[in-house]
Scaffold this motif. Sequence first.
Motif, PDB file in Angstrom:
ATOM      1  N   GLU A 148       5.148   8.266 -11.142  1.00  0.00           N
ATOM      2  CA  GLU A 148       5.190   9.460 -11.824  1.00  0.00           C
ATOM      3  C   GLU A 148       4.519  10.446 -11.022  1.00  0.00           C
ATOM      4  OE1 GLU A 148       3.279  10.388 -16.208  1.00  0.00           O
ATOM      5  OE2 GLU A 148       3.252   8.337 -15.617  1.00  0.00           O
ATOM      6  N   GLU A 149       3.708  10.150 -10.291  1.00  0.00           N
ATOM      7  CA  GLU A 149       3.023  11.275  -9.528  1.00  0.00           C
ATOM      8  C   GLU A 149       3.927  12.107  -8.595  1.00  0.00           C
ATOM      9  OE1 GLU A 149       0.092   8.540 -10.973  1.00  0.00           O
ATOM     10  OE2 GLU A 149       1.626   8.292  -9.650  1.00  0.00           O
ATOM     11  N   LYS A 150       4.932  11.136  -8.244  1.00  0.00           N
ATOM     12  CA  LYS A 150       5.827  11.793  -7.234  1.00  0.00           C
ATOM     13  C   LYS A 150       6.772  12.581  -8.187  1.00  0.00           C
ATOM     14  CE  LYS A 150       7.996  12.495  -3.281  1.00  0.00           C
ATOM     15  NZ  LYS A 150       7.397  13.253  -2.129  1.00  0.00           N
ATOM     16  N   ARG A 151       7.418  12.006  -9.112  1.00  0.00           N
ATOM     17  CA  ARG A 151       8.015  12.809  -9.974  1.00  0.00           C
ATOM     18  C   ARG A 151       7.735  14.184 -10.615  1.00  0.00           C
ATOM     19  NH1 ARG A 151       9.452   7.677 -12.127  1.00  0.00           N
ATOM     20  NH2 ARG A 151       7.980   7.906 -13.970  1.00  0.00           N
ATOM     21  N   GLU A 152       6.333  14.365 -10.920  1.00  0.00           N
ATOM     22  CA  GLU A 152       5.597  15.323 -11.328  1.00  0.00           C
ATOM     23  C   GLU A 152       5.775  16.483 -10.037  1.00  0.00           C
ATOM     24  OE1 GLU A 152       1.979  14.803 -13.108  1.00  0.00           O
ATOM     25  OE2 GLU A 152       2.778  13.797 -14.637  1.00  0.00           O
ATOM     26  N   GLU A 153       5.313  15.769  -8.854  1.00  0.00           N
ATOM     27  CA  GLU A 153       5.312  16.709  -7.590  1.00  0.00           C
ATOM     28  C   GLU A 153       6.815  17.379  -7.541  1.00  0.00           C
ATOM     29  OE1 GLU A 153       5.247  15.959  -2.837  1.00  0.00           O
ATOM     30  OE2 GLU A 153       4.055  14.740  -4.058  1.00  0.00           O
ATOM     31  N   LEU A 154       7.778  16.679  -7.794  1.00  0.00           N
ATOM     32  CA  LEU A 154       9.138  17.117  -7.735  1.00  0.00           C
ATOM     33  C   LEU A 154       9.684  17.862  -8.786  1.00  0.00           C
ATOM     34  CD1 LEU A 154      10.793  14.038  -5.676  1.00  0.00           C
ATOM     35  CD2 LEU A 154      10.196  16.215  -4.689  1.00  0.00           C
ATOM     36  N   GLY A 155       9.008  18.187  -9.912  1.00  0.00           N
ATOM     37  CA  GLY A 155       9.273  18.814 -11.005  1.00  0.00           C
ATOM     38  C   GLY A 155      10.459  18.244 -11.814  1.00  0.00           C
ATOM     39  N   ILE A 156      10.452  16.851 -11.659  1.00  0.00           N
ATOM     40  CA  ILE A 156      11.448  16.051 -12.385  1.00  0.00           C
ATOM     41  C   ILE A 156      10.799  15.758 -13.860  1.00  0.00           C
ATOM     42  CG2 ILE A 156      12.652  13.854 -12.450  1.00  0.00           C
ATOM     43  CD1 ILE A 156      12.709  14.084  -9.372  1.00  0.00           C
ATOM     44  N   LYS A 157      11.331  16.032 -14.872  1.00  0.00           N
ATOM     45  CA  LYS A 157      11.072  15.779 -16.208  1.00  0.00           C
ATOM     46  C   LYS A 157      11.980  14.867 -16.740  1.00  0.00           C
ATOM     47  CE  LYS A 157       9.137  20.602 -16.699  1.00  0.00           C
ATOM     48  NZ  LYS A 157       9.052  21.717 -17.413  1.00  0.00           N
ATOM     49  N   PRO A 158      11.362  13.959 -17.731  1.00  0.00           N
ATOM     50  CA  PRO A 158      12.067  12.882 -18.471  1.00  0.00           C
ATOM     51  C   PRO A 158      13.283  13.554 -19.520  1.00  0.00           C
ATOM     52  CG  PRO A 158       9.928  13.033 -19.484  1.00  0.00           C
ATOM     53  CD  PRO A 158       9.929  14.009 -18.104  1.00  0.00           C
ATOM     54  N   LEU A 159      14.231  13.005 -19.831  1.00  0.00           N
ATOM     55  CA  LEU A 159      14.982  13.295 -20.804  1.00  0.00           C
ATOM     56  C   LEU A 159      14.180  12.792 -22.305  1.00  0.00           C
ATOM     57  CD1 LEU A 159      18.646  11.836 -19.810  1.00  0.00           C
ATOM     58  CD2 LEU A 159      18.064  14.183 -20.375  1.00  0.00           C
ATOM     59  N   PRO A 160      14.564  13.218 -23.163  1.00  0.00           N
ATOM     60  CA  PRO A 160      13.969  12.850 -24.823  1.00  0.00           C
ATOM     61  C   PRO A 160      13.886  11.221 -24.896  1.00  0.00           C
ATOM     62  CG  PRO A 160      15.138  14.749 -25.070  1.00  0.00           C
ATOM     63  CD  PRO A 160      15.642  14.304 -23.585  1.00  0.00           C
ATOM     64  N   ALA A 161      13.253  10.668 -25.082  1.00  0.00           N
ATOM     65  CA  ALA A 161      12.974   9.020 -25.470  1.00  0.00           C
ATOM     66  C   ALA A 161      13.240   8.593 -26.670  1.00  0.00           C
ATOM     67  CB  ALA A 161      11.593   8.493 -25.111  1.00  0.00           C
TER      68      ALA A 161
ATOM     69  N   PRO B 236      19.535  25.258  -8.725  1.00  0.00           N
ATOM     70  CA  PRO B 236      18.911  24.355  -9.193  1.00  0.00           C
ATOM     71  C   PRO B 236      17.811  23.513  -8.330  1.00  0.00           C
ATOM     72  CG  PRO B 236      20.985  23.469  -8.518  1.00  0.00           C
ATOM     73  CD  PRO B 236      20.853  24.788  -8.151  1.00  0.00           C
ATOM     74  N   MET B 237      17.038  22.787  -8.611  1.00  0.00           N
ATOM     75  CA  MET B 237      16.096  21.908  -8.132  1.00  0.00           C
ATOM     76  C   MET B 237      16.740  21.226  -6.967  1.00  0.00           C
ATOM     77  SD  MET B 237      15.585  18.464 -10.241  1.00  0.00           S
ATOM     78  CE  MET B 237      14.533  19.360 -11.517  1.00  0.00           C
ATOM     79  N   ASP B 238      16.230  20.855  -5.952  1.00  0.00           N
ATOM     80  CA  ASP B 238      16.810  19.910  -4.924  1.00  0.00           C
ATOM     81  C   ASP B 238      17.384  18.877  -5.315  1.00  0.00           C
ATOM     82  OD1 ASP B 238      16.080  21.846  -2.942  1.00  0.00           O
ATOM     83  OD2 ASP B 238      14.121  21.066  -2.432  1.00  0.00           O
ATOM     84  N   PRO B 239      18.524  18.034  -4.921  1.00  0.00           N
ATOM     85  CA  PRO B 239      18.846  16.844  -5.412  1.00  0.00           C
ATOM     86  C   PRO B 239      18.139  15.840  -4.890  1.00  0.00           C
ATOM     87  CG  PRO B 239      20.115  17.788  -3.194  1.00  0.00           C
ATOM     88  CD  PRO B 239      19.290  18.874  -3.759  1.00  0.00           C
ATOM     89  N   ILE B 240      17.903  14.734  -5.591  1.00  0.00           N
ATOM     90  CA  ILE B 240      17.422  13.559  -5.518  1.00  0.00           C
ATOM     91  C   ILE B 240      18.058  12.563  -4.436  1.00  0.00           C
ATOM     92  CG2 ILE B 240      16.074  11.824  -6.453  1.00  0.00           C
ATOM     93  CD1 ILE B 240      14.963  14.412  -7.246  1.00  0.00           C
TER      94      ILE B 240
END
Length: 445
Positions: free
Chosen positions: A379-392, A366-370
């Motif tokens: 939001e920029e940092k989340r994108e950099e880490l490849g973190i996507k949101p759950l459906p809203a 998996p991706m690295d742990p947070i």
Amino acid sequence: MAKTITADDIRQSVADNDVRFLRLAFTDINGTSKAVEVPNSQLEKVLSNDIRFDGSSIDGFVRLEESDMVLYPDFSTWAVLPWTDSQGGKIGRLICSVHTTDGKPFDGDPRNNLKRVVEQMKTMGFSAFDIGFEAEFHLLKLDENDNWTTQVPDHASYFDMTSNDESASCRREIVETLESIGFEVEAAHHEVGDGQQEIDFKFDDALTTADRVQTFKMVVREVARKHNLFATFMAKPLQGQAGNGMHTNMSLFKDGKNVFYDKNNEYHLSNTALYFLNGILTHARAITAIGNPTVNSYKRLIPGFEAPVYISWASKNRSPMIRIPSAEEINTRLEMRSADPTANPYLLLAACLTAGLDGIKRAEMPMDPITSNLFEMSEEKREELGIKPLPATLHSALKAFKADKLIQDALGKHLSSSFISSKELEWSQYTQTVSDWERNKYMGY
């Protein structure tokens, strides 16, 4: 190991406990418990799988011309319920699987489907998928007509020690009732929100735990009524308050050993656990449709109330979707924090197990742990880490489900089709509903 219950054991229990009615329980596509109740004169028909019912009237089952269904009780679920009929006789309960009239397991029965997925797991060499559910609920006051209100019986908070309020006494009776029918209750406490409660019972294999969640909900509702309270498992019943989650603790066993544990790896997680975790994360958006199956579910999945919003994992951090609690070998587990108690437990576990097993087959990390708070991350940092949101929204989650063949396969063709139809109808009804908020906001335009 639990004692095997036979037909003779049930006959004896009916006689010893003055059981006058037999409640044969099963579950529909939406996770709603259903039941056929028969007098004890029909006991032999019950024990020989000879009780039929009209499946066309059950959500997600069959069309009118295919209506006859047969109930096959699981003897291991026998319980004498602690309440009586009008004459003082007891009610016996058996959880059933649904079969067609030719004796085949019905594809549209969520319980049968979970059994199917568990058998697939066993072909991969694993012996058990152990689950611990933490299903939160709210207690609300009833009005003079016995209808629910949004008034709460307490204003306590997380782990507050309350001794004599309505919630505390109701919670204690729920625990005592559960124990009287064989539950091993590990903890009971007040949760974060006003009137919000949590009662945790011992983990067990997936099918047993899914059955127990359905029984748990029944007991909570029955006991709450005795205290002139209404129990709801709705995801977000009170605006501005914490919502109800159903944290899903998962571990996989082989030859009596927890294969998620490795003392030499970080967090004591084995590679098998990490592969399984990656499978859950990969299919998280589709799983969300099943784990958060109502329009209201997505009013819980928002920042600020400890419910997850992003697809990620961590050890001590509680903001990601999956957390790794500190635990000894046998209790090493993945805790999925996104699901809520409106989920059908049989479908949820089938989806999670299928995704996890696919992750094991693919053997990808998996991706690295947070390690930091996701809600405070840019939001920029989340994108950099490849973190996507759950459906809203339920609509977005349903789109993800329809695009994910693996998770549809986890439910099978019949259940997937029924689930999509049910949820599309729910979303359509919601979008056509005009709320008080809209009137207050826009009436002056």
